[in-house]
Design a protein around this motif. Structure first.
Motif, PDB file in Angstrom:
ATOM      1  N   ASP A  51      -8.797  15.132   0.843  1.00  0.00           N
ATOM      2  CA  ASP A  51      -7.505  14.648   0.378  1.00  0.00           C
ATOM      3  C   ASP A  51      -6.428  15.373   1.169  1.00  0.00           C
ATOM      4  O   ASP A  51      -6.189  16.538   0.942  1.00  0.00           O
ATOM      5  CB  ASP A  51      -7.339  14.965  -1.114  1.00  0.00           C
ATOM      6  CG  ASP A  51      -7.568  13.756  -1.974  1.00  0.00           C
ATOM      7  OD1 ASP A  51      -7.238  12.656  -1.506  1.00  0.00           O
ATOM      8  OD2 ASP A  51      -8.064  13.900  -3.097  1.00  0.00           O
ATOM      9  N   THR A 266      -5.152   3.471  -0.072  1.00  0.00           N
ATOM     10  CA  THR A 266      -5.915   4.692  -0.311  1.00  0.00           C
ATOM     11  C   THR A 266      -5.842   5.626   0.890  1.00  0.00           C
ATOM     12  O   THR A 266      -5.615   6.827   0.753  1.00  0.00           O
ATOM     13  CB  THR A 266      -7.387   4.333  -0.578  1.00  0.00           C
ATOM     14  OG1 THR A 266      -7.415   3.332  -1.590  1.00  0.00           O
ATOM     15  CG2 THR A 266      -8.165   5.533  -1.042  1.00  0.00           C
ATOM     16  N   ASN A 270      -1.936   7.109   0.012  1.00  0.00           N
ATOM     17  CA  ASN A 270      -2.383   8.278  -0.752  1.00  0.00           C
ATOM     18  C   ASN A 270      -3.067   9.324   0.113  1.00  0.00           C
ATOM     19  O   ASN A 270      -3.335  10.423  -0.351  1.00  0.00           O
ATOM     20  CB  ASN A 270      -3.309   7.837  -1.882  1.00  0.00           C
ATOM     21  CG  ASN A 270      -2.513   7.326  -3.077  1.00  0.00           C
ATOM     22  OD1 ASN A 270      -1.397   7.772  -3.303  1.00  0.00           O
ATOM     23  ND2 ASN A 270      -3.078   6.399  -3.815  1.00  0.00           N
ATOM     24  N   ARG A 272      -6.043   9.685   1.043  1.00  0.00           N
ATOM     25  CA  ARG A 272      -7.367  10.126   0.600  1.00  0.00           C
ATOM     26  C   ARG A 272      -8.371   9.703   1.670  1.00  0.00           C
ATOM     27  O   ARG A 272      -8.972   8.642   1.585  1.00  0.00           O
ATOM     28  CB  ARG A 272      -7.728   9.489  -0.739  1.00  0.00           C
ATOM     29  CG  ARG A 272      -6.890   9.966  -1.899  1.00  0.00           C
ATOM     30  CD  ARG A 272      -7.435   9.454  -3.200  1.00  0.00           C
ATOM     31  NE  ARG A 272      -8.781   9.999  -3.443  1.00  0.00           N
ATOM     32  CZ  ARG A 272      -9.585   9.524  -4.395  1.00  0.00           C
ATOM     33  NH1 ARG A 272      -9.210   8.515  -5.147  1.00  0.00           N
ATOM     34  NH2 ARG A 272     -10.777  10.056  -4.576  1.00  0.00           N
TER      35      ARG A 272
ATOM     36  N   GLN B 370       0.795  10.067  -6.758  1.00  0.00           N
ATOM     37  CA  GLN B 370      -0.421   9.365  -7.176  1.00  0.00           C
ATOM     38  C   GLN B 370      -0.314   8.917  -8.636  1.00  0.00           C
ATOM     39  O   GLN B 370      -0.739   7.819  -8.981  1.00  0.00           O
ATOM     40  CB  GLN B 370      -1.645  10.269  -7.006  1.00  0.00           C
ATOM     41  CG  GLN B 370      -1.988  10.571  -5.551  1.00  0.00           C
ATOM     42  CD  GLN B 370      -1.393  11.883  -5.085  1.00  0.00           C
ATOM     43  OE1 GLN B 370      -0.237  12.200  -5.385  1.00  0.00           O
ATOM     44  NE2 GLN B 370      -2.157  12.647  -4.341  1.00  0.00           N
ATOM     45  N   ASP B 373       1.914   5.937  -8.774  1.00  0.00           N
ATOM     46  CA  ASP B 373       1.213   4.773  -8.253  1.00  0.00           C
ATOM     47  C   ASP B 373       0.444   4.063  -9.372  1.00  0.00           C
ATOM     48  O   ASP B 373       0.493   2.840  -9.508  1.00  0.00           O
ATOM     49  CB  ASP B 373       0.228   5.272  -7.190  1.00  0.00           C
ATOM     50  CG  ASP B 373       0.078   4.299  -6.051  1.00  0.00           C
ATOM     51  OD1 ASP B 373       1.087   3.653  -5.718  1.00  0.00           O
ATOM     52  OD2 ASP B 373      -1.035   4.191  -5.513  1.00  0.00           O
TER      53      ASP B 373
END
Lengths: 307, 418
Positions: A51, A266, A270, A272, B370, B373
């Motif tokens: 991450d 993703t 984010n 990740r 996050q 989101d």
């Protein structure tokens, strides 16, 4: 001496084989570098917890955990469903419409060249532009589609398409059909022009109706072209991203989010990397499987028409 | 790309005795870039030992964030100073990417308390509030005498304006599925007495949360004062509706105020004012806190010089100039009594200050983006009637809590630094 000749021949063969490998080496190296290496890297990455936004979690090897998470991830499963829905809907409609268009363009008429060129215009427009165009058509009171529906008296007030989880598919599918049907039509037209005109002549002499001619002459001989169109369109539709990103952003909620958009969010929103890589690998596996299946299918189709 | 940055960093060296070079990525566009250039030029005369280099960075928050994360992950020592969005500070602090600023003894008492809270992580300050942004209720002074204090009053006024004046809408806000929706929801939520997060526990699905979300949904489909199209709108679409005189109320940020004052473009010029969003009994009026902060890269080789730049840019005079040129609100409450600010800002400073004092930071946690989101998706599902408010918030809470637990922030330990 036959033995010496054989030896010479053998060494010449070996030389040639060496030369072949040398000549192929750059291509092989390039493929390894640009295709296999990134793929291997992604697979390796997908087995790590990585991450970028949470460096304090470390970057440990976690085996198949990311894949287990993906299987349990409802949003991922839904995204897969949306992708399938989009693929089946658009490919079916585009093939039907494309076939009709191709048949029409295959006839001799005045201005045929112009029509053929004109038909390609939607295909030539960048997806982002056509997506914006279609959003405007369906957005707000001023959107052409909405204004038209009210003017014609179809509805008293136009729906807000982009907040209805079911209705929103209509503009999305329509936009893709508008843009990509010309491509399918052109592929099929090429297939049609390969069909020998004498076959139709023979069919007519035998008294076959137009429908029977289409069913028993056109369709079987068009099969390779249809399969090529199918492969291209299915793989393209499965990877749909820009159209949805611009038109709906995956909404309302996540009800139009395709797999590529979820993977993008993703990985790049984010950050990740581990989990995002796992999603990418799954998408790759599905697309690869589809391509493989089609190629088998296509191969069979080709040999059949040849024999 | 990263290698280039690293290479450039490695090659950069300060000649002994030469000025320390500080890089500062910030908006270079329009008035904002202009005022920064002027201020840095003044700073250069003041401190010839420091040379500040401006770096162009994307203006879009998402892109800027992504770029920062890439730079900082690679351990780059440039840029030295970072302009952060208010919700990024805890993320960067927890990652160890920015310096704890307490060593420089920043004058924290001189800033609005909410802006300081938002920039603290585990009790230490990591960024200095540069300018502040708050969500506010725009109301039409020609349609009513005073702004509504409760949502019930707002709904009554909105319905009356539609019935008597034939306005198309009553209230507009930002309802598309993006960060703006969470900002609006946080204001309703505060008004009903709820919170998104309490320490490491997600509390968004509390009864207050359900009432807040139900109220938003009912204003669309039951009272019919909020147009369903709002659920596809960002800031500008709402401003257009208000500016064209189509609505009695609008929730928006301060930027809209000056833009709508121009009577050539606006049908409501001179006929609107701003107030804090309404609240019900048991809640308090809430303004979502936005704005920019300045922080120092933890790998910067000139932390002291970087601090000197930050200290200069956040001084009262510079803030006043920024208010005058760009219209951005100072983060120092004392300036709001200064007549110079009244001349600088389009909004009367007293009105602005009354709203800023109700500012509440969005959850101060490293995983805010996050969490947001997840929340955005469930809010949007409820508002587009794919889910009822209660199960929507329960679903959001489950996913948000799972995320907090997964990254080790889920304990009952309070995570908002106090």
């Amino acid at each position: 001496m036959p033995g010496g000749e054989r030896r010479r021949a053998a060494s010449a063969e070996a030389r040639e084989a060496r030369l072949a490998w040398c000549l192929a080496a750059p291509a092989i190296a390039t493929i390894l570098l640009v295709a296999l290496f990134p793929l291997g890297w992604t697979v390796w990455e997908s087995m790590h917890l990585h991450d970028l936004r949470m460096p304090w979690l470390g970057r440990s090897f976690i085996g198949a955990d990311n894949y287990v998470e993906a299987v349990r991830d409802a949003r991922f499963r839904q995204a897969l469903g949306h992708t399938l829905l989009f693929t089946v809907a658009t490919v079916t409609i585009e093939l039907g419409l494309g076939c009709t268009l191709a048949l029409a363009m295959n006839r001799a008429f005045r201005g045929r060249a112009l029509v053929r060129a004109a038909v390609l215009v939607p295909w030539a427009i960048p997806t982002v532009v056509s997506a914006l165009l279609w959003r405007f058509i369906f957005e707000g009171r001023a959107g052409i589609a909405n204004a038209l529906m009210v003017d014609v008296g179809l509805v008293r007030e136009a729906p807000v398409w982009f907040i209805r989880s079911g209705l929103v598919w209509i503009p999305v599918v329509l936009a893709d059909v508008w843009k990509t049907t010309p491509f399918v039509a052109l592929l099929l037209l090429a297939g049609l022009q390969n069909i020998d005109a004498s076959l139709y002549e023979a069919a007519r002499i035998d008294g076959a109706s137009a429908w029977r001619q289409f069913r028993h002459v056109t369709l079987p001989l068009l099969r390779p072209a249809i399969l090529v169109a199918l492969i291209f369109r299915t793989l393209d539709a499965f990877r749909v991203f820009d159209l949805v990103y611009v038109m709906t952003g995956g909404g309302p909620g996540t009800s139009t989010e395709p797999i590529a958009l979820y993977t993008f969010n993703t990985l790049l929103q984010n950050l990740r990397f581990g989990y995002g890589s796992a999603l990418s690998v799954i998408v790759f596996a599905v697309v690869f499987g589809l391509a493989l299946g089609y190629i088998r299918f296509l191969g069979a189709g080709l040999t059949e028409t040849r024999g | 790309m990263l290698w280039l940055v690293l290479l450039a960093t490695a090659c950069r060296s300060t000649p002994p005795g030469g000025p320390a070079v500080i890089t500062l990525p910030a908006s270079m566009l329009g008035a904002e870039g202009e005022v920064l250039r002027i201020q840095l030029a003044r700073f250069a005369r003041l401190r010839p030992d420091i040379r500040v280099v401006q770096r162009a960075t994307p203006d879009a928050a998402d892109q800027r964030h992504q770029l920062y994360v890439q730079w900082l992950n690679a351990g780059a020592s440039e840029p030295d100073i970072l302009q952060l969005d208010v919700v990024w500070t805890p993320e960067f602090a927890a990652a160890g990417w920015i310096l704890d600023l307490d060593r420089f003894h920043p004058p924290t008492d001189s800033f609005f308390p909410a802006t300081v809270t938002a920039n603290r992580w585990r009790g230490r300050l990591y960024a200095v509030p540069w300018f502040v942004d708050v969500g506010m209720l725009y109301w039409r002074t020609d349609l009513m005498r005073a702004p509504p204090a409760t949502f019930a009053e707002l709904e009554r006024e909105a319905a009356r304006a539609r019935a008597e004046r034939g306005l198309r809408y009553g209230l507009v806000w930002q309802g598309a599925r993006y960060e703006g929706l969470v900002a609006v929801f946080s204001e309703y939520l505060g008004g009903f007495g709820g919170r998104i997060l309490d320490g490491g526990r997600v509390t968004v699905s509390s009864p207050a949360g359900v009432r807040a979300l139900t109220s938003m949904r009912d204003q669309i489909y039951r009272q019919g004062i909020v147009p369903p199209a709002t659920l596809t709108w960002h800031e500008e679409e709402s401003r257009f509706a208000f500016q064209n005189g189509e609505t009695a109320f609008m929730r928006n940020w301060p930027y809209a105020y000056a833009l709508m004052a121009d009577s050539a473009e606006s049908r409501v010029a001179g006929r609107y004012a701003v107030a804090v969003m309404p609240a019900e009994s048991g809640g308090r009026p809430t303004a979502a806190l936005g704005g920019a902060q300045l922080a120092i890269n933890a790998n910067s080789s000139h932390a002291e010089s970087a601090w000197a730049v930050i200290d200069y840019l956040t001084r009262p005079e510079q803030m006043l100039e920024r208010a005058r040129v760009v219209g951005q609100f100072p983060t120092r409450p004392s300036l709001y009594d200064d007549p110079a600010l009244a001349r600088a800002l389009a909004i009367p400073p007293a009105q602005a200050r009354a709203i800023i004092e109700h500012a509440v930071p969005r959850p101060v946690t490293p995983v805010y983006t996050q969490l947001s989101d997840i929340l955005q998706i469930y809010l949007h599902r409820a508002l587009t009637r794919q889910l009822e408010p209660a199960p929507a918030l329960a679903g959001a809470a489950t996913e948000m809590q799972a995320l907090l637990d997964r990254v080790g922030l889920g304990e009952a330990r309070p995570i908002a630094g106090r």
